[in-house]
Design a protein around this motif. Structure first.
Motif, mmCIF file in Angstrom:
data_model
loop_
_atom_site.group_PDB
_atom_site.id
_atom_site.type_symbol
_atom_site.label_atom_id
_atom_site.label_comp_id
_atom_site.label_asym_id
_atom_site.label_seq_id
_atom_site.Cartn_x
_atom_site.Cartn_y
_atom_site.Cartn_z
ATOM 1 N N LEU A 111 -7.270 2.663 -2.743
ATOM 2 C CA LEU A 111 -8.063 2.164 -1.335
ATOM 3 C C LEU A 111 -8.724 3.345 -0.488
ATOM 4 N N LEU A 112 -8.119 4.660 -0.891
ATOM 5 C CA LEU A 112 -8.537 5.838 -0.091
ATOM 6 C C LEU A 112 -8.040 7.170 -0.946
ATOM 7 N N ASN A 128 -8.119 11.134 -0.087
ATOM 8 C CA ASN A 128 -8.060 12.505 0.868
ATOM 9 C C ASN A 128 -7.932 13.579 -0.288
ATOM 10 N N GLN A 178 0.761 -1.209 0.105
ATOM 11 C CA GLN A 178 0.142 0.202 0.042
ATOM 12 C C GLN A 178 1.024 1.298 -0.060
ATOM 13 N N ILE A 237 -12.538 12.786 2.878
ATOM 14 C CA ILE A 237 -11.990 11.340 2.939
ATOM 15 C C ILE A 237 -12.990 10.450 2.460
ATOM 16 N N GLU A 238 -12.622 9.838 1.289
ATOM 17 C CA GLU A 238 -13.574 8.690 0.639
ATOM 18 C C GLU A 238 -12.695 7.265 0.910
ATOM 19 N N LEU A 239 -13.383 6.422 1.560
ATOM 20 C CA LEU A 239 -12.912 4.955 1.707
ATOM 21 C C LEU A 239 -13.606 4.180 0.802
ATOM 22 N N GLY A 240 -12.518 3.024 0.241
ATOM 23 C CA GLY A 240 -13.265 2.027 -0.936
ATOM 24 C C GLY A 240 -13.572 1.010 0.222
ATOM 25 N N ASN A 241 -14.499 0.003 -0.494
ATOM 26 C CA ASN A 241 -14.907 -1.120 0.195
ATOM 27 C C ASN A 241 -14.801 -2.174 -0.913
ATOM 28 N N CYS A 264 1.104 5.505 -0.260
ATOM 29 C CA CYS A 264 0.309 6.747 -0.491
ATOM 30 C C CYS A 264 1.058 7.463 -1.417
ATOM 31 N N CYS A 269 -12.274 -1.055 -2.976
ATOM 32 C CA CYS A 269 -11.738 -0.075 -3.958
ATOM 33 C C CYS A 269 -12.660 1.045 -4.145
#
Length: 106
Positions: free
Chosen positions: A40-41, A43, A12, A48-52, A14, A54
């Motif tokens: 995955l994330l 910002n 992973q 913030i958007e999180l994937g589930n 950043c 992706c």
């Protein structure tokens, strides 16, 4: 400040636009454009958007700069009382990429 966390080559990472990163070797020529779609994330200025797992509408567009070798790692094996010693070295093949932009596809 916009950044994403992607999954690439089992890690992973950043990533921010305009910066370069070293990832495991990719079968691409220097100058080629590659796209990462396992985001995955995201910002974006504090939102913030999180994937589930992706975020499917996002892609990261990056340019391959060059191929290089990583730092040398020494592997030393020894069996006590058997007078057996093996010393080997390894340098991982890496690809340096420059992140150009984060694309939101609809």
């Amino acid at each position: 400040m916009t950044y994403v966390i992607i999954e690439a080559s089992g890690r992973q990472i950043c990533m921010k636009p305009g910066q370069f990163y070293d990832v495991n070797y990719m079968n691409a020529e220097p100058g080629d454009i590659v796209k990462f779609n396992r985001i995955l994330l995201l910002n974006c200025n504090g939102n913030i958007e999180l994937g589930n797992p992706c975020l499917s509408p996002l892609k990261v567009k990056a340019k391959v700069l060059k191929h290089l070798k990583g730092k040398k790692i020494t592997v030393f094996k020894m069996k006590a009382k058997k007078n057996t010693r093996v010393k080997k070295g390894h340098r991982q093949h890496l690809t340096r990429i420059l992140v150009q932009e984060i694309i939101r596809a609809n």
